[in-house]
Design a protein around this motif. Structure first.
Motif, PDB file in Angstrom:
ATOM      1  N   ASN A   2       0.851  -1.191   0.000  1.00 23.35           N
ATOM      2  CA  ASN A   2       0.000   0.000   0.000  1.00 23.35           C
ATOM      3  C   ASN A   2       0.883   1.235   0.000  1.00 23.35           C
ATOM      4  O   ASN A   2       1.936   1.263   0.654  1.00 23.35           O
ATOM      5  N   THR A   3       0.453   2.257  -0.736  1.00 21.67           N
ATOM      6  CA  THR A   3       1.266   3.466  -0.861  1.00 21.67           C
ATOM      7  C   THR A   3       0.506   4.697  -0.396  1.00 21.67           C
ATOM      8  O   THR A   3      -0.728   4.723  -0.393  1.00 21.67           O
ATOM      9  N   VAL A   4       1.270   5.715  -0.025  1.00 22.67           N
ATOM     10  CA  VAL A   4       0.712   7.017   0.299  1.00 22.67           C
ATOM     11  C   VAL A   4       0.181   7.611  -0.996  1.00 22.67           C
ATOM     12  O   VAL A   4       0.891   7.599  -2.007  1.00 22.67           O
ATOM     13  N   PRO A   5      -1.051   8.090  -1.017  1.00 25.47           N
ATOM     14  CA  PRO A   5      -1.561   8.698  -2.256  1.00 25.47           C
ATOM     15  C   PRO A   5      -0.670   9.848  -2.713  1.00 25.47           C
ATOM     16  O   PRO A   5      -0.307  10.719  -1.918  1.00 25.47           O
ATOM     17  N   GLU A  15      -3.314   7.983  -9.584  1.00 27.49           N
ATOM     18  CA  GLU A  15      -3.322   6.799  -8.745  1.00 27.49           C
ATOM     19  C   GLU A  15      -1.987   6.085  -8.933  1.00 27.49           C
ATOM     20  O   GLU A  15      -1.387   6.127 -10.001  1.00 27.49           O
ATOM     21  N   THR A  16      -1.513   5.422  -7.882  1.00 29.82           N
ATOM     22  CA  THR A  16      -0.282   4.644  -7.975  1.00 29.82           C
ATOM     23  C   THR A  16      -0.614   3.175  -7.810  1.00 29.82           C
ATOM     24  O   THR A  16      -1.297   2.792  -6.871  1.00 29.82           O
ATOM     25  N   GLN A  17      -0.134   2.371  -8.745  1.00 32.77           N
ATOM     26  CA  GLN A  17      -0.277   0.918  -8.685  1.00 32.77           C
ATOM     27  C   GLN A  17       1.120   0.338  -8.526  1.00 32.77           C
ATOM     28  O   GLN A  17       1.996   0.602  -9.344  1.00 32.77           O
ATOM     29  N   VAL A  18       1.332  -0.438  -7.464  1.00 26.66           N
ATOM     30  CA  VAL A  18       2.623  -1.077  -7.228  1.00 26.66           C
ATOM     31  C   VAL A  18       2.388  -2.565  -7.001  1.00 26.66           C
ATOM     32  O   VAL A  18       1.499  -2.945  -6.246  1.00 26.66           O
ATOM     33  N   VAL A  19       3.183  -3.396  -7.679  1.00 23.25           N
ATOM     34  CA  VAL A  19       3.132  -4.842  -7.467  1.00 23.25           C
ATOM     35  C   VAL A  19       4.528  -5.325  -7.087  1.00 23.25           C
ATOM     36  O   VAL A  19       5.524  -4.714  -7.454  1.00 23.25           O
ATOM     37  N   PHE A  20       4.563  -6.426  -6.328  1.00 24.42           N
ATOM     38  CA  PHE A  20       5.844  -7.031  -5.973  1.00 24.42           C
ATOM     39  C   PHE A  20       6.374  -7.810  -7.168  1.00 24.42           C
ATOM     40  O   PHE A  20       5.647  -8.611  -7.754  1.00 24.42           O
ATOM     41  N   GLY A  21       7.632  -7.585  -7.526  1.00 28.58           N
ATOM     42  CA  GLY A  21       8.258  -8.308  -8.620  1.00 28.58           C
ATOM     43  C   GLY A  21       9.607  -8.858  -8.205  1.00 28.58           C
ATOM     44  O   GLY A  21      10.313  -8.258  -7.392  1.00 28.58           O
ATOM     45  N   PHE A  22       9.979 -10.009  -8.794  1.00 27.02           N
ATOM     46  CA  PHE A  22      11.208 -10.685  -8.408  1.00 27.02           C
ATOM     47  C   PHE A  22      11.983 -11.149  -9.629  1.00 27.02           C
ATOM     48  O   PHE A  22      11.407 -11.621 -10.602  1.00 27.02           O
ATOM     49  N   SER A  23      13.287 -11.018  -9.536  1.00 24.80           N
ATOM     50  CA  SER A  23      14.164 -11.411 -10.642  1.00 24.80           C
ATOM     51  C   SER A  23      14.619 -12.861 -10.522  1.00 24.80           C
ATOM     52  O   SER A  23      15.087 -13.431 -11.494  1.00 24.80           O
ATOM     53  N   SER A  24      14.466 -13.457  -9.331  1.00 27.33           N
ATOM     54  CA  SER A  24      14.932 -14.835  -9.145  1.00 27.33           C
ATOM     55  C   SER A  24      14.162 -15.524  -8.031  1.00 27.33           C
ATOM     56  O   SER A  24      13.527 -14.871  -7.192  1.00 27.33           O
ATOM     57  N   LYS A  25      14.244 -16.838  -8.027  1.00 23.49           N
ATOM     58  CA  LYS A  25      13.601 -17.638  -6.992  1.00 23.49           C
ATOM     59  C   LYS A  25      14.186 -17.328  -5.615  1.00 23.49           C
ATOM     60  O   LYS A  25      13.463 -17.317  -4.618  1.00 23.49           O
ATOM     61  N   GLU A  26      15.470 -17.052  -5.550  1.00 25.16           N
ATOM     62  CA  GLU A  26      16.106 -16.739  -4.263  1.00 25.16           C
ATOM     63  C   GLU A  26      15.470 -15.511  -3.606  1.00 25.16           C
ATOM     64  O   GLU A  26      15.232 -15.501  -2.397  1.00 25.16           O
ATOM     65  N   LEU A  79      10.893   3.366  -2.762  1.00 21.79           N
ATOM     66  CA  LEU A  79       9.760   3.299  -1.851  1.00 21.79           C
ATOM     67  C   LEU A  79      10.298   3.283  -0.428  1.00 21.79           C
ATOM     68  O   LEU A  79      11.218   2.515  -0.113  1.00 21.79           O
ATOM     69  N   HIS A  80       9.738   4.133   0.415  1.00 23.63           N
ATOM     70  CA  HIS A  80      10.167   4.255   1.809  1.00 23.63           C
ATOM     71  C   HIS A  80       8.966   3.968   2.706  1.00 23.63           C
ATOM     72  O   HIS A  80       7.933   4.636   2.599  1.00 23.63           O
ATOM     73  N   LEU A  81       9.119   3.014   3.617  1.00 23.88           N
ATOM     74  CA  LEU A  81       8.033   2.602   4.494  1.00 23.88           C
ATOM     75  C   LEU A  81       7.901   3.537   5.688  1.00 23.88           C
ATOM     76  O   LEU A  81       8.876   3.822   6.384  1.00 23.88           O
ATOM     77  N   ASP A  82       6.670   4.012   5.928  1.00 20.67           N
ATOM     78  CA  ASP A  82       6.338   4.747   7.138  1.00 20.67           C
ATOM     79  C   ASP A  82       5.882   3.689   8.143  1.00 20.67           C
ATOM     80  O   ASP A  82       4.838   3.054   7.955  1.00 20.67           O
ATOM     81  N   ARG A  83       6.661   3.462   9.179  1.00 25.66           N
ATOM     82  CA  ARG A  83       6.399   2.390  10.146  1.00 25.66           C
ATOM     83  C   ARG A  83       5.075   2.577  10.894  1.00 25.66           C
ATOM     84  O   ARG A  83       4.463   1.602  11.328  1.00 25.66           O
ATOM     85  N   GLU A  84       4.621   3.816  11.050  1.00 18.71           N
ATOM     86  CA  GLU A  84       3.360   4.042  11.758  1.00 18.71           C
ATOM     87  C   GLU A  84       2.161   3.652  10.917  1.00 18.71           C
ATOM     88  O   GLU A  84       1.279   2.927  11.354  1.00 18.71           O
ATOM     89  N   LEU A 126       2.309   2.068   7.915  1.00 16.57           N
ATOM     90  CA  LEU A 126       2.627   0.919   7.069  1.00 16.57           C
ATOM     91  C   LEU A 126       2.293   1.182   5.597  1.00 16.57           C
ATOM     92  O   LEU A 126       1.954   0.277   4.845  1.00 16.57           O
ATOM     93  N   LEU A 127       2.411   2.450   5.205  1.00 17.01           N
ATOM     94  CA  LEU A 127       2.250   2.852   3.814  1.00 17.01           C
ATOM     95  C   LEU A 127       3.606   3.256   3.264  1.00 17.01           C
ATOM     96  O   LEU A 127       4.444   3.806   3.983  1.00 17.01           O
ATOM     97  N   TYR A 128       3.814   2.987   1.987  1.00 18.38           N
ATOM     98  CA  TYR A 128       5.060   3.374   1.331  1.00 18.38           C
ATOM     99  C   TYR A 128       4.912   4.737   0.670  1.00 18.38           C
ATOM    100  O   TYR A 128       3.940   4.995  -0.043  1.00 18.38           O
ATOM    101  N   ASP A 129       5.898   5.584   0.906  1.00 14.48           N
ATOM    102  CA  ASP A 129       6.022   6.853   0.202  1.00 14.48           C
ATOM    103  C   ASP A 129       6.843   6.566  -1.056  1.00 14.48           C
ATOM    104  O   ASP A 129       7.917   5.968  -0.977  1.00 14.48           O
TER     105      ASP A 129
END
Length: 140
Positions: free
Chosen positions: A22-25, A31-42, A116-121, A123-126
């Motif tokens: 989830n991101t800060v508007p 609108e911002t759409q972010v998905v988790f992506g990975f380059s490898s199984k590791e 992306l920077h997480l706001d710990r309070e 739990l949204l990413y800036d």
């Protein structure tokens, strides 16, 4: 940061849909759409160990990206690159368009365009833009 990351090859899905943090508007207009992506199984395995939700990897195919880019006019569309956990403090991201271009050209790298920077309070990413680099390293 050298301005490039490994090209992601798959995204995470839950209940059949790609998921991301989830991101800060950004503003009322975009609108911002972010998905988790990975380059490898590791990278995915490390994320999975830190994730309590059931998620599955799904190949990041050209058709999916192309459809998303075409449908997402006006949206900022990003892939969070190789996150170690769903609440990693900072992570790099690339646009759907740049990842699509990397896949189409068979490049092993993609230019990083955001952090992306997480706001710990909350739990949204800036989401912050980063300066692009002039040239990509050689593919291999």
């Amino acid at each position: 940061m050298d301005g490039f990351s490994k090209t992601p090859r798959f995204v995470l899905k839950a209940d059949g849909l790609p998921i991301g943090p989830n991101t800060v508007p950004a503003n009322q207009d975009a609108e911002t759409q972010v998905v988790f992506g990975f380059s490898s199984k590791e990278h995915y395995d490390a994320f999975q160990k830190a994730c309590s939700d059931p998620v599955t990897p799904y190949p990041l195919v050209k058709g999916y990206l192309q459809n998303q880019v075409e449908e997402g006019s006006g949206r900022r569309q990003l892939v969070m690159l190789d996150a170690d956990s769903p609440t990693q403090e900072e992570c790099l991201a690339a646009t759907f368009q740049s990842i699509l271009a990397s896949i189409q050209s068979s490049s092993d790298t993609v230019p990083v365009s955001h952090q992306l920077h997480l706001d710990r309070e909350s739990l949204l990413y800036d989401v912050r833009s980063v300066e692009p680099r002039a040239s990509a390293p050689a593919s291999g």
